[in-house]
Design a protein around this motif. Sequence first.
Motif, PDB file in Angstrom:
ATOM      1  N   GLY A   1       0.810  -1.208   0.000  1.00  0.00           N
ATOM      2  CA  GLY A   1       0.000   0.000   0.000  1.00  0.00           C
ATOM      3  C   GLY A   1       0.847   1.263   0.000  1.00  0.00           C
ATOM      4  N   ALA A   2       0.225   2.353  -0.453  1.00  0.00           N
ATOM      5  CA  ALA A   2       0.860   3.674  -0.414  1.00  0.00           C
ATOM      6  C   ALA A   2      -0.164   4.673   0.096  1.00  0.00           C
ATOM      7  CB  ALA A   2       1.349   4.082  -1.802  1.00  0.00           C
ATOM      8  N   ARG A   3       0.291   5.615   0.896  1.00  0.00           N
ATOM      9  CA  ARG A   3      -0.577   6.684   1.403  1.00  0.00           C
ATOM     10  C   ARG A   3       0.038   8.032   1.013  1.00  0.00           C
ATOM     11  NH1 ARG A   3      -2.476   5.457   7.003  1.00  0.00           N
ATOM     12  NH2 ARG A   3      -4.218   4.553   5.845  1.00  0.00           N
ATOM     13  N   ILE A   4      -0.736   8.822   0.306  1.00  0.00           N
ATOM     14  CA  ILE A   4      -0.260  10.123  -0.155  1.00  0.00           C
ATOM     15  C   ILE A   4      -1.328  11.172   0.078  1.00  0.00           C
ATOM     16  CG2 ILE A   4       1.345   9.238  -1.900  1.00  0.00           C
ATOM     17  CD1 ILE A   4      -0.807   9.603  -3.996  1.00  0.00           C
ATOM     18  N   SER A   5      -0.893  12.430   0.112  1.00  0.00           N
ATOM     19  CA  SER A   5      -1.814  13.555   0.243  1.00  0.00           C
ATOM     20  C   SER A   5      -1.633  14.503  -0.927  1.00  0.00           C
ATOM     21  CB  SER A   5      -1.555  14.319   1.546  1.00  0.00           C
ATOM     22  OG  SER A   5      -2.034  13.614   2.655  1.00  0.00           O
ATOM     23  N   TYR A   6      -2.748  15.016  -1.411  1.00  0.00           N
ATOM     24  CA  TYR A   6      -2.740  16.062  -2.434  1.00  0.00           C
ATOM     25  C   TYR A   6      -3.239  17.344  -1.788  1.00  0.00           C
ATOM     26  CZ  TYR A   6      -4.247  19.001  -6.299  1.00  0.00           C
ATOM     27  OH  TYR A   6      -4.434  20.060  -7.144  1.00  0.00           O
ATOM     28  N   SER A   7      -2.513  18.425  -1.994  1.00  0.00           N
ATOM     29  CA  SER A   7      -2.915  19.730  -1.477  1.00  0.00           C
ATOM     30  C   SER A   7      -3.282  20.634  -2.639  1.00  0.00           C
ATOM     31  CB  SER A   7      -1.768  20.360  -0.671  1.00  0.00           C
ATOM     32  OG  SER A   7      -2.236  21.429   0.110  1.00  0.00           O
ATOM     33  N   SER A   8      -4.447  21.251  -2.572  1.00  0.00           N
ATOM     34  CA  SER A   8      -4.983  22.049  -3.667  1.00  0.00           C
ATOM     35  C   SER A   8      -4.008  23.129  -4.125  1.00  0.00           C
ATOM     36  CB  SER A   8      -6.303  22.694  -3.236  1.00  0.00           C
ATOM     37  OG  SER A   8      -6.753  23.619  -4.191  1.00  0.00           O
ATOM     38  N   LYS A   9      -3.941  23.324  -5.429  1.00  0.00           N
ATOM     39  CA  LYS A   9      -3.065  24.367  -5.983  1.00  0.00           C
ATOM     40  C   LYS A   9      -3.503  25.759  -5.544  1.00  0.00           C
ATOM     41  CE  LYS A   9      -2.465  21.636 -10.222  1.00  0.00           C
ATOM     42  NZ  LYS A   9      -2.621  21.633 -11.699  1.00  0.00           N
TER      43      LYS A   9
ATOM     44  N   GLN B   1      -5.334  24.897   2.209  1.00  0.00           N
ATOM     45  CA  GLN B   1      -6.138  24.366   3.309  1.00  0.00           C
ATOM     46  C   GLN B   1      -7.060  23.226   2.856  1.00  0.00           C
ATOM     47  OE1 GLN B   1      -5.906  27.645   2.600  1.00  0.00           O
ATOM     48  NE2 GLN B   1      -4.572  28.289   4.291  1.00  0.00           N
ATOM     49  N   ALA B   2      -7.150  23.024   1.549  1.00  0.00           N
ATOM     50  CA  ALA B   2      -8.000  21.967   1.009  1.00  0.00           C
ATOM     51  C   ALA B   2      -7.140  20.901   0.348  1.00  0.00           C
ATOM     52  CB  ALA B   2      -8.983  22.545  -0.010  1.00  0.00           C
ATOM     53  N   GLY B   3      -7.647  19.684   0.349  1.00  0.00           N
ATOM     54  CA  GLY B   3      -6.873  18.610  -0.269  1.00  0.00           C
ATOM     55  C   GLY B   3      -7.577  17.276  -0.219  1.00  0.00           C
ATOM     56  N   VAL B   4      -6.840  16.247  -0.572  1.00  0.00           N
ATOM     57  CA  VAL B   4      -7.350  14.879  -0.594  1.00  0.00           C
ATOM     58  C   VAL B   4      -6.283  13.956  -0.027  1.00  0.00           C
ATOM     59  CG1 VAL B   4      -8.046  12.945  -2.071  1.00  0.00           C
ATOM     60  CG2 VAL B   4      -8.857  15.242  -2.596  1.00  0.00           C
ATOM     61  N   ASP B   5      -6.686  13.077   0.880  1.00  0.00           N
ATOM     62  CA  ASP B   5      -5.792  12.049   1.414  1.00  0.00           C
ATOM     63  C   ASP B   5      -6.177  10.707   0.811  1.00  0.00           C
ATOM     64  OD1 ASP B   5      -4.637  13.988   3.033  1.00  0.00           O
ATOM     65  OD2 ASP B   5      -6.067  13.618   4.650  1.00  0.00           O
ATOM     66  N   LEU B   6      -5.202   9.990   0.273  1.00  0.00           N
ATOM     67  CA  LEU B   6      -5.457   8.738  -0.437  1.00  0.00           C
ATOM     68  C   LEU B   6      -4.685   7.586   0.193  1.00  0.00           C
ATOM     69  CD1 LEU B   6      -5.065   9.993  -4.122  1.00  0.00           C
ATOM     70  CD2 LEU B   6      -7.217   9.511  -2.946  1.00  0.00           C
ATOM     71  N   THR B   7      -5.365   6.475   0.401  1.00  0.00           N
ATOM     72  CA  THR B   7      -4.731   5.222   0.766  1.00  0.00           C
ATOM     73  C   THR B   7      -5.004   4.252  -0.382  1.00  0.00           C
ATOM     74  OG1 THR B   7      -5.086   5.614   3.127  1.00  0.00           O
ATOM     75  CG2 THR B   7      -4.610   3.345   2.443  1.00  0.00           C
ATOM     76  N   ILE B   8      -3.945   3.751  -1.013  1.00  0.00           N
ATOM     77  CA  ILE B   8      -4.057   2.941  -2.223  1.00  0.00           C
ATOM     78  C   ILE B   8      -3.397   1.587  -1.965  1.00  0.00           C
ATOM     79  CG2 ILE B   8      -3.429   2.778  -4.656  1.00  0.00           C
ATOM     80  CD1 ILE B   8      -3.264   5.889  -4.612  1.00  0.00           C
TER      81      ILE B   8
END
Length: 440
Positions: free
Chosen positions: A135-143, A147-154
């Motif tokens: 598995g990999a866990r990453i975060s995306y932070s809005s351009k 203060q906004a973003g998405v956290d993903l566990t894949i």
Amino acid sequence: MDALQLYFVTYNCALNQIDVEHFSRHLFDALPATNSPSPAGPDIIVLSLQEIAPIAYAFLGGSFLAPYFAAFSQAVDRAATQRWGSHYVNIVTDNSGMTGLMVFARSDVNDYLSAPDIAQVGFGFQGIGNKGAVGARISYSSKTSPQAGVDLTIIAAHLAPMEDAVEQRNADWRTMVERLVFSRSGTVNIGNGEDEDESESAALLSNPNHDHQGIFAPASYLFLGGDLNYRTADRFPSKLDVSRFPQADAEPGGPLHYSQLLKGDQLKREMQLSHCFHGLSEAPISFPPTYKYNHDAQTAARDPFHTDKAPEWKWASHRWPSWCDRILFLETPLGLGDEARVKVLGYDALPVSPTSDHRPVALTVSIPISARRALNEHRTAAPFPIDPNWATRRDMARRKEYLVGCLAYLGLTWEGNGLMLATTIGVFSAWFVLRSLFST
């Protein structure tokens, strides 16, 4: 951009290196005609790979496994360049034994992703990775709004095979929850080339929700794909059963239409009974079984000009045609409302591959980008607690994998056989020379 678009493909490679031209030509066949990704392509591409290489190369890893991963990187690059002229950055390449995970981010998205956290677990004998999950866990932070973003566990997974191994597959899921534990990786990489470790953006990308070690983390979207190996019957097929296998020209609702076989799907049954994959969902299946295609189907796939779909429906007679290859997801992460629900854009199978008896399966989704919020770290959707001995178990299993890999390399590969032969000849030659010297 108010949503992150993800294209997730799962594929059992059947121990073979892919045909790069064929794979790249069909990689994006499952993208929906409507609600398609942006003109530049999906923001993130995920490849869940099972049986990526023979056991010797997979267990030894490193340069032995590199050519197999490199072929997929080449295929993604070729497919994306030809379709959109876009460049993707390979941000994750990792494996747990024979199960691999690759994650690619479009170059303009990559600058806003955190460094990945990685987790591995094996389901095989004493925890080795002939079957397993990575598995990999990453975060995306809005351009536009850090203060906004998405956290993903894949997660990429490969569970126990055979029609009668339902309980073992359910046990593999439990092992995944208990022992697929993420460890913190390096520092965050923000775009623009500036040192922002002390900045607000860096702090947000290294958000505290990543401190949750298990696969269920507050506010994190979870996507799990792989050869989950659930079948359409609890016993092996008989010779008479073969006449009931799905046919390409069957009418919907007819006895030989694949929808009849789907009624016996073990995975749907076990999920409804809460025996596995607790809290996860799957998009409706509207494609034929993905396993097991025979040699004729694979041979037909080698012809780029063939248009007859019938060869794709040539089944191996000793296995029930089944939807082994699946992609599941958490529709709404814990702590987020309905406005954060995953939107499914497409779920379909790719064409039969010339190198595998499985068809790849692809899921396209849109993930809302929302403001991050403080969450109670003690709340969890996990059905089982983390095993406190997960790290020790994994370290011991990795040592056994390396030993098995060495033995398999020497006994099951041409290179290893050659090395053994050369060593044997060298030893006998040395003995003969020494014997000659001391006998004179």
